[in-house]
Design a protein around this motif. Structure first.
Motif, PDB file in Angstrom:
ATOM      1  N   ASN A  94     -30.293  63.016 -33.386  1.00 47.46           N
ATOM      2  CA  ASN A  94     -29.863  64.006 -34.361  1.00 47.46           C
ATOM      3  C   ASN A  94     -29.780  65.370 -33.677  1.00 47.46           C
ATOM      4  O   ASN A  94     -30.313  65.554 -32.578  1.00 47.46           O
ATOM      5  CB  ASN A  94     -30.822  64.034 -35.560  1.00 47.46           C
ATOM      6  CG  ASN A  94     -32.237  64.375 -35.147  1.00 47.46           C
ATOM      7  OD1 ASN A  94     -32.566  65.530 -34.896  1.00 47.46           O
ATOM      8  ND2 ASN A  94     -33.100  63.351 -35.043  1.00 47.46           N
ATOM      9  N   SER A 108     -34.547  63.581 -41.492  1.00 47.32           N
ATOM     10  CA  SER A 108     -34.647  63.339 -42.941  1.00 47.32           C
ATOM     11  C   SER A 108     -33.391  62.688 -43.505  1.00 47.32           C
ATOM     12  O   SER A 108     -33.375  62.311 -44.675  1.00 47.32           O
ATOM     13  CB  SER A 108     -34.912  64.657 -43.679  1.00 47.32           C
ATOM     14  OG  SER A 108     -33.733  65.442 -43.722  1.00 47.32           O
ATOM     15  N   GLY A 109     -32.346  62.585 -42.711  1.00 49.94           N
ATOM     16  CA  GLY A 109     -31.103  61.995 -43.193  1.00 49.94           C
ATOM     17  C   GLY A 109     -30.023  63.007 -43.506  1.00 49.94           C
ATOM     18  O   GLY A 109     -28.912  62.630 -43.879  1.00 49.94           O
ATOM     19  N   LYS A 110     -30.342  64.290 -43.395  1.00 48.55           N
ATOM     20  CA  LYS A 110     -29.321  65.316 -43.621  1.00 48.55           C
ATOM     21  C   LYS A 110     -28.273  65.220 -42.511  1.00 48.55           C
ATOM     22  O   LYS A 110     -28.592  64.873 -41.375  1.00 48.55           O
ATOM     23  CB  LYS A 110     -29.928  66.716 -43.613  1.00 48.55           C
ATOM     24  CG  LYS A 110     -30.818  67.015 -44.785  1.00 48.55           C
ATOM     25  CD  LYS A 110     -31.355  68.420 -44.713  1.00 48.55           C
ATOM     26  CE  LYS A 110     -32.341  68.678 -45.824  1.00 48.55           C
ATOM     27  NZ  LYS A 110     -32.970  69.999 -45.703  1.00 48.55           N
ATOM     28  N   THR A 111     -27.042  65.560 -42.873  1.00 51.08           N
ATOM     29  CA  THR A 111     -25.961  65.554 -41.889  1.00 51.08           C
ATOM     30  C   THR A 111     -25.303  66.928 -41.851  1.00 51.08           C
ATOM     31  O   THR A 111     -25.522  67.758 -42.738  1.00 51.08           O
ATOM     32  CB  THR A 111     -24.894  64.494 -42.228  1.00 51.08           C
ATOM     33  OG1 THR A 111     -24.328  64.789 -43.507  1.00 51.08           O
ATOM     34  CG2 THR A 111     -25.468  63.095 -42.214  1.00 51.08           C
ATOM     35  N   THR A 112     -24.501  67.133 -40.835  1.00 50.17           N
ATOM     36  CA  THR A 112     -23.696  68.336 -40.727  1.00 50.17           C
ATOM     37  C   THR A 112     -22.321  67.932 -40.225  1.00 50.17           C
ATOM     38  O   THR A 112     -22.182  66.908 -39.552  1.00 50.17           O
ATOM     39  CB  THR A 112     -24.358  69.385 -39.796  1.00 50.17           C
ATOM     40  OG1 THR A 112     -23.621  70.611 -39.869  1.00 50.17           O
ATOM     41  CG2 THR A 112     -24.407  68.908 -38.358  1.00 50.17           C
ATOM     42  N   PRO A 121     -25.780  63.338 -37.691  1.00 53.11           N
ATOM     43  CA  PRO A 121     -27.117  63.579 -38.248  1.00 53.11           C
ATOM     44  C   PRO A 121     -27.663  64.934 -37.812  1.00 53.11           C
ATOM     45  O   PRO A 121     -27.587  65.291 -36.634  1.00 53.11           O
ATOM     46  CB  PRO A 121     -27.970  62.455 -37.665  1.00 53.11           C
ATOM     47  CG  PRO A 121     -27.024  61.471 -37.080  1.00 53.11           C
ATOM     48  CD  PRO A 121     -25.763  62.194 -36.791  1.00 53.11           C
ATOM     49  N   LEU A 122     -28.211  65.673 -38.760  1.00 49.70           N
ATOM     50  CA  LEU A 122     -28.780  66.986 -38.461  1.00 49.70           C
ATOM     51  C   LEU A 122     -30.251  66.871 -38.089  1.00 49.70           C
ATOM     52  O   LEU A 122     -30.718  67.535 -37.171  1.00 49.70           O
ATOM     53  CB  LEU A 122     -28.611  67.917 -39.659  1.00 49.70           C
ATOM     54  CG  LEU A 122     -29.144  69.334 -39.500  1.00 49.70           C
ATOM     55  CD1 LEU A 122     -28.408  70.062 -38.379  1.00 49.70           C
ATOM     56  CD2 LEU A 122     -29.016  70.100 -40.812  1.00 49.70           C
ATOM     57  N   ASP A 123     -30.991  66.030 -38.801  1.00 53.76           N
ATOM     58  CA  ASP A 123     -32.427  65.910 -38.563  1.00 53.76           C
ATOM     59  C   ASP A 123     -32.880  64.495 -38.907  1.00 53.76           C
ATOM     60  O   ASP A 123     -32.062  63.641 -39.224  1.00 53.76           O
ATOM     61  CB  ASP A 123     -33.198  66.957 -39.377  1.00 53.76           C
ATOM     62  CG  ASP A 123     -32.923  66.879 -40.867  1.00 53.76           C
ATOM     63  OD1 ASP A 123     -32.570  65.785 -41.377  1.00 53.76           O
ATOM     64  OD2 ASP A 123     -33.056  67.901 -41.555  1.00 53.76           O
ATOM     65  N   THR A 159     -18.914  64.265 -38.576  1.00 59.74           N
ATOM     66  CA  THR A 159     -20.173  64.277 -39.325  1.00 59.74           C
ATOM     67  C   THR A 159     -21.251  63.600 -38.496  1.00 59.74           C
ATOM     68  O   THR A 159     -21.114  62.453 -38.094  1.00 59.74           O
ATOM     69  CB  THR A 159     -20.010  63.561 -40.674  1.00 59.74           C
ATOM     70  OG1 THR A 159     -18.971  64.200 -41.420  1.00 59.74           O
ATOM     71  CG2 THR A 159     -21.309  63.600 -41.469  1.00 59.74           C
TER      72      THR A 159
END
Length: 163
Positions: free
Chosen positions: A94, A41-45, A37-39, A35
């Motif tokens: 990210n 904003s705190g979104k993850t992938t 960070p994606l961006d 897991t």
């Protein structure tokens, strides 16, 4: 004596074959490690084990000449460690930030393009290894960079201390 030598040779060959046939570290990584960070904003992938394995291979092929172990050979004060990536402008800690950087690299403060100095998609005519990389490839390379601090801990980006 000959029999002892044969036995130890046999054991050594088994151990060597096990290590060479190992499918790679990606299989052993858990969901928390995969897991990232994606961006901003705190979104993850969550990367798949296959993406992690591919990202490692692509990073080693295209980036490790200058970034082996997460260091930056041209500037040892700035590595690919989480703190170094987060302090860049824009932040590169990210997936989206790293992909943006690999497409159009800028100086650490974000003030100027360094596409003629740093391999990128924008400068693929100068850096042939970048020519055939897809957005999926860049995603997996970025994922590898962000997973490594969880796998090798402080060694990743540790600079002259470790590498």
């Amino acid at each position: 004596m000959l029999q002892q030598f044969s036995w130890s040779t046999y054991i050594l060959s088994i151990l060597l074959s096990i290590s060479l046939c190992s499918p790679g570290y990606a299989i052993d990584l858990d969901e928390a490690t995969l897991t990232v960070p994606l961006d901003t904003s705190g979104k993850t992938t969550i990367l798949t084990p296959e993406q992690a394995k591919r990202g490692k291979r692509l990073f080693n092929n295209t980036c490790s000449q200058c970034h082996n172990g997460g260091i930056t050979k041209t500037n040892p004060n700035i590595g690919l460690d989480p703190e170094g990536l987060s302090l860049a402008t824009p932040p590169r800690d990210n997936i989206e930030g790293l992909i943006d950087y690999m497409k159009n690299p800028t100086s650490y403060d974000g003030a100027e393009s360094i596409a003629e100095l740093h391999p990128s998609i924008k400068s693929a005519e100068i850096f042939p290894k970048m020519r055939n990389l897809t957005d999926d490839d860049l995603f997996t390379i970025a994922g590898h960079i962000l997973i490594q601090p969880k796998v090798v801990l402080e060694k990743w980006g540790g600079g002259k201390i470790y590498y």
